[in-house]
Design a protein around this motif. Structure first.
Motif, mmCIF file in Angstrom:
data_model
loop_
_atom_site.group_PDB
_atom_site.id
_atom_site.type_symbol
_atom_site.label_atom_id
_atom_site.label_comp_id
_atom_site.label_asym_id
_atom_site.label_seq_id
_atom_site.Cartn_x
_atom_site.Cartn_y
_atom_site.Cartn_z
ATOM 1 N N ARG A 149 64.361 -2.566 2.944
ATOM 2 C CA ARG A 149 63.180 -1.767 2.617
ATOM 3 C C ARG A 149 62.886 -0.703 3.667
ATOM 4 O O ARG A 149 62.960 -0.943 4.864
ATOM 5 N N THR A 150 62.518 0.468 3.160
ATOM 6 C CA THR A 150 62.029 1.545 4.024
ATOM 7 C C THR A 150 60.566 1.794 3.673
ATOM 8 O O THR A 150 59.736 0.908 3.840
ATOM 9 N N ALA A 151 60.231 2.967 3.165
ATOM 10 C CA ALA A 151 58.828 3.253 2.855
ATOM 11 C C ALA A 151 58.354 2.523 1.602
ATOM 12 O O ALA A 151 57.235 2.018 1.541
ATOM 13 N N VAL A 152 59.209 2.475 0.594
ATOM 14 C CA VAL A 152 58.866 1.808 -0.665
ATOM 15 C C VAL A 152 60.063 0.971 -1.113
ATOM 16 O O VAL A 152 61.196 1.206 -0.687
ATOM 17 N N PRO A 153 59.842 -0.009 -1.980
ATOM 18 C CA PRO A 153 60.955 -0.847 -2.425
ATOM 19 C C PRO A 153 61.755 -0.201 -3.561
ATOM 20 O O PRO A 153 61.188 0.422 -4.453
ATOM 21 N N ASP A 154 63.057 -0.392 -3.500
ATOM 22 C CA ASP A 154 63.967 0.071 -4.543
ATOM 23 C C ASP A 154 64.741 -1.117 -5.100
ATOM 24 O O ASP A 154 64.982 -2.104 -4.403
ATOM 25 N N LEU A 155 65.131 -1.005 -6.352
ATOM 26 C CA LEU A 155 66.038 -1.961 -6.981
ATOM 27 C C LEU A 155 67.174 -1.146 -7.589
ATOM 28 O O LEU A 155 66.923 -0.192 -8.332
ATOM 29 N N LEU A 202 53.324 3.194 -10.085
ATOM 30 C CA LEU A 202 54.256 4.210 -10.566
ATOM 31 C C LEU A 202 55.673 3.683 -10.384
ATOM 32 O O LEU A 202 56.049 3.219 -9.303
ATOM 33 N N LEU A 203 56.464 3.724 -11.450
ATOM 34 C CA LEU A 203 57.887 3.387 -11.386
ATOM 35 C C LEU A 203 58.698 4.611 -11.786
ATOM 36 O O LEU A 203 58.350 5.317 -12.738
ATOM 37 N N ARG A 204 59.792 4.813 -11.050
ATOM 38 C CA ARG A 204 60.713 5.897 -11.386
ATOM 39 C C ARG A 204 62.101 5.303 -11.550
ATOM 40 O O ARG A 204 62.552 4.509 -10.723
ATOM 41 N N LEU A 205 62.755 5.690 -12.658
ATOM 42 C CA LEU A 205 64.131 5.278 -12.900
ATOM 43 C C LEU A 205 65.000 6.528 -12.927
ATOM 44 O O LEU A 205 64.779 7.424 -13.755
ATOM 45 N N VAL A 206 65.983 6.572 -12.046
ATOM 46 C CA VAL A 206 66.886 7.717 -11.951
ATOM 47 C C VAL A 206 68.300 7.236 -12.248
ATOM 48 O O VAL A 206 68.776 6.258 -11.655
ATOM 49 N N THR A 207 68.978 7.929 -13.176
ATOM 50 C CA THR A 207 70.337 7.570 -13.556
ATOM 51 C C THR A 207 70.999 8.752 -14.257
ATOM 52 O O THR A 207 70.322 9.534 -14.936
ATOM 53 N N PRO A 208 72.312 8.898 -14.107
ATOM 54 C CA PRO A 208 73.007 9.939 -14.864
ATOM 55 C C PRO A 208 73.231 9.542 -16.321
ATOM 56 O O PRO A 208 73.619 10.381 -17.138
ATOM 57 N N ALA A 209 72.998 8.272 -16.664
ATOM 58 C CA ALA A 209 73.179 7.826 -18.041
ATOM 59 C C ALA A 209 72.071 8.410 -18.923
ATOM 60 O O ALA A 209 70.944 8.627 -18.474
ATOM 61 N N HIS A 227 49.133 7.220 -6.480
ATOM 62 C CA HIS A 227 48.412 8.346 -5.881
ATOM 63 C C HIS A 227 49.192 9.010 -4.753
ATOM 64 O O HIS A 227 48.736 10.008 -4.192
ATOM 65 N N ARG A 228 50.370 8.446 -4.429
ATOM 66 C CA ARG A 228 51.171 9.010 -3.350
ATOM 67 C C ARG A 228 52.362 9.765 -3.930
ATOM 68 O O ARG A 228 52.887 9.412 -4.993
ATOM 69 N N PRO A 229 52.835 10.802 -3.242
ATOM 70 C CA PRO A 229 54.040 11.493 -3.712
ATOM 71 C C PRO A 229 55.221 10.524 -3.711
ATOM 72 O O PRO A 229 55.418 9.770 -2.759
ATOM 73 N N MET A 230 55.996 10.540 -4.752
ATOM 74 C CA MET A 230 57.171 9.672 -4.832
ATOM 75 C C MET A 230 58.220 10.149 -3.837
ATOM 76 O O MET A 230 58.560 11.334 -3.807
ATOM 77 N N PRO A 231 58.744 9.264 -2.987
ATOM 78 C CA PRO A 231 59.766 9.684 -2.027
ATOM 79 C C PRO A 231 61.052 10.097 -2.719
ATOM 80 O O PRO A 231 61.286 9.785 -3.889
ATOM 81 N N GLN A 232 61.903 10.779 -1.989
ATOM 82 C CA GLN A 232 63.171 11.249 -2.538
ATOM 83 C C GLN A 232 64.024 10.062 -2.966
ATOM 84 O O GLN A 232 64.046 9.017 -2.315
ATOM 85 N N CYS A 233 64.739 10.217 -4.047
ATOM 86 C CA CYS A 233 65.573 9.147 -4.570
ATOM 87 C C CYS A 233 66.736 8.876 -3.612
ATOM 88 O O CYS A 233 67.342 9.808 -3.078
#
Length: 517
Positions: A15-21, A66-73, A104-110
């Motif tokens: 983990r850094t600033a926010v959790p990723d899966l 807030l959830l963000r999902l990033v994928t080329p699919a 309420h916070r800017p989403m960090p870079q993917c």
């Protein structure tokens, strides 16, 4: 498949600033058609978020989340779900990166999935290399230590009991609790596990979390806290969720935070005394706080409480609670004797002796040849196995040996140990639960102290065999259905596994450290 071979790699980056899966779909051979289904719900399934397409994926937002999902699919919406269909060919990778952030916070870079995988593997390998354990089942011991690290909330050092809620202690039953909190009584066991395995930084962080969490009025010391030390953990039921295999109710929060459990004073004093013994530098403010805890305990130890198992029946004079009150005074005396701390040592010695005499008089039943669950009862309790492990009596005292024999005869089921005979008039709940794994490890520790090494090794081997395919244990086990029960993975079980392994592998394991010299 007939068309080819695909590997799916799931991991959580350190983990850094926010959790990723992260999920990476890897084409090994041929060309395989894949289908992904993503269902996002907040607030335990009650809130369907607003989902929108963004560059490279989707984002879902509702209230604070807030959830963000990033994928080329490719992604498309259908029936309140997000679907993806794609083909992966040999040599190709298709990453999916899911990130949570406060809305309420800017989403960090993917993050870059491949780089994150390499860094995560390297980070865990570096951490694992510090392990000092050298003995049988080293892979299982290391897996348990990895689990304790993974259950740590890095910003504060707090270690949660488990990362789940309401996984039942009895299939279809109501013993379904929320374990996503930090229990004080885990402190000593966790410190021993980490320190004996060479993990000083984690032990120091846990010690510092402990001091922050318990600061304040000693009369209001709680048995559990949130990961940041928060105290109000109100229990509520979630009626719209069906529960695991029909076990209801589903609960969030834990009402046990309001219970009175005197044993935690002993756990805290033992943990802080241990931290000094193993070289973690003491803090003046810590000793001042410890003295305040002792001032309160000197007047409170003789009162009834709910006991170690958080029963929801009436308060009683639980023997284990009194033993741990003795531990609190004993560790205070030792701190003065060994480290030169200031305190009314003569008064503490008198109180320590008074508690000891009270336990031996009220908590021991001569007709059973055993200590009992609470004063005046005939009930057995696996927590009594702590009597020699914390140094209250030497392991070869006839009363200790008698207690071990009684517990073997009264609480052993199919080679494993129940913590007590569940009884509605004692714990206020319907009877029935699985074998308690930590207690079974405690029995193995007693075997070590009694010189019954073959029995200790056999018990340890049986318990290790219960680990699932990735080396994890829950809180309990049902020998009939042969299933793990309770919240998962359970820190207490893994802590007990590590300590027993060290007791078997070393002449000076945790059980030897704490026993009477």
């Amino acid at each position: 498949t007939r068309e080819g071979t695909v590997a799916v790699i799931d991991f959580m980056p350190i983990r850094t600033a926010v959790p990723d899966l992260v999920r990476i779909v890897v084409g090994r051979k041929g060309a395989v058609r894949m289908r992904a289904e993503i269902v996002i719900r907040f607030d335990y399934g009650s809130i369907v978020p607003w989902v929108t397409h963004i560059d490279g994926g989707i984002q879902a937002i509702a209230g604070p989340d807030l959830l963000r999902l990033v994928t080329p699919a490719p992604l498309r919406g259908e029936n309140m779900k997000t679907l993806s269909e794609f083909v992966v060919r040999e040599g190709e990778t298709v990453p999916f990166v899911l990130t949570w952030s406060p809305s309420h916070r800017p989403m960090p870079q993917c993050i870059d999935a491949a780089q994150a995988l390499a860094e995560t593997e390297a980070g865990w390998r570096t951490w694992s290399a510090q392990c000092s354990y050298r003995g049988d089942h080293s892979d299982v011991v290391l897996r348990s230590l990895l689990t304790l690290k993974a259950l740590t909330y890095a910003p504060t050092g707090g270690i949660v009991a488990a990362v789940t809620t309401s996984l039942p202690e009895q299939l279809g039953g109501i013993r379904n609790w929320d374990y996503r909190y930090c229990w004080l009584r885990d402190a000593t066991f966790t410190l021993y596990s980490l320190m004996t395995a060479g993990y000083v930084d984690e032990a120091r962080a846990w010690r510092d979390w402990l001091l922050r969490a318990i600061a304040g009025d000693p009369a209001k010391l709680q048995i559990l806290y949130g990961v940041v030390g928060d105290r109000r953990i109100v229990e509520a039921e979630i009626p719209w969720l069906p529960g695991y295999e029909g076990a209801t109710p589903v609960r969030i929060g834990n009402a046990a935070f309001e219970q009175r459990q005197l044993d935690v004073y002993g756990e805290v004093m033992d943990a802080l005394h241990l931290s000094q013994r193993v070289g973690i530098q003491g803090i003046d403010a810590a000793w001042s706080l410890q003295r305040k805890l002792l001032d309160y305990l000197e007047g409170a130890w003789a009162e009834p409480d709910e006991g170690i198992w958080e029963v929801r029946g009436p308060r009683r004079h639980f023997t284990h609670s009194k033993v741990m009150a003795w531990v609190a005074l004993d560790r205070a005396v030792r701190t003065v004797e060994q480290f030169g701390a200031e305190g009314p040592i003569d008064r503490w010695r008198r109180t320590r002796a008074e508690i000891h005499e009270s336990v031996c008089r009220g908590g021991y039943d001569a007709s059973l040849g055993s200590f009992v669950q609470y004063f005046g009862s005939k009930e057995l309790d696996a927590s009594l196995l702590m009597i020699p492990l914390v140094g209250f009596l030497p392991p070869h005292d006839p009363r200790v040996a008698g207690t071990v024999r009684a517990i073997e005869g009264g609480l052993m089921r199919d080679g494993f140990l129940a913590r007590y005979a569940t009884n509605p008039h004692i714990d206020g709940l319907p009877a029935g639960e699985g074998a308690f794994l930590a207690c079974s490890f405690w029995l193995a520790d007693n075997y070590v102290l009694l010189g019954r090494r073959a029995d200790a090794q056999a018990m340890f081997d049986r318990l290790v065999a219960l680990c699932n395919d990735v080396g994890l244990l829950s809180e309990q086990y049902d020998p009939v259905s042969k299933r793990l029960l309770g919240n998962f993975p359970q820190a207490f079980s893994h802590v007990a596994l590590v300590n027993t392994a060290f007791n078997l592998a070393r002449a000076e394991g945790p059980a030897q450290h704490r026993k009477i010299r």
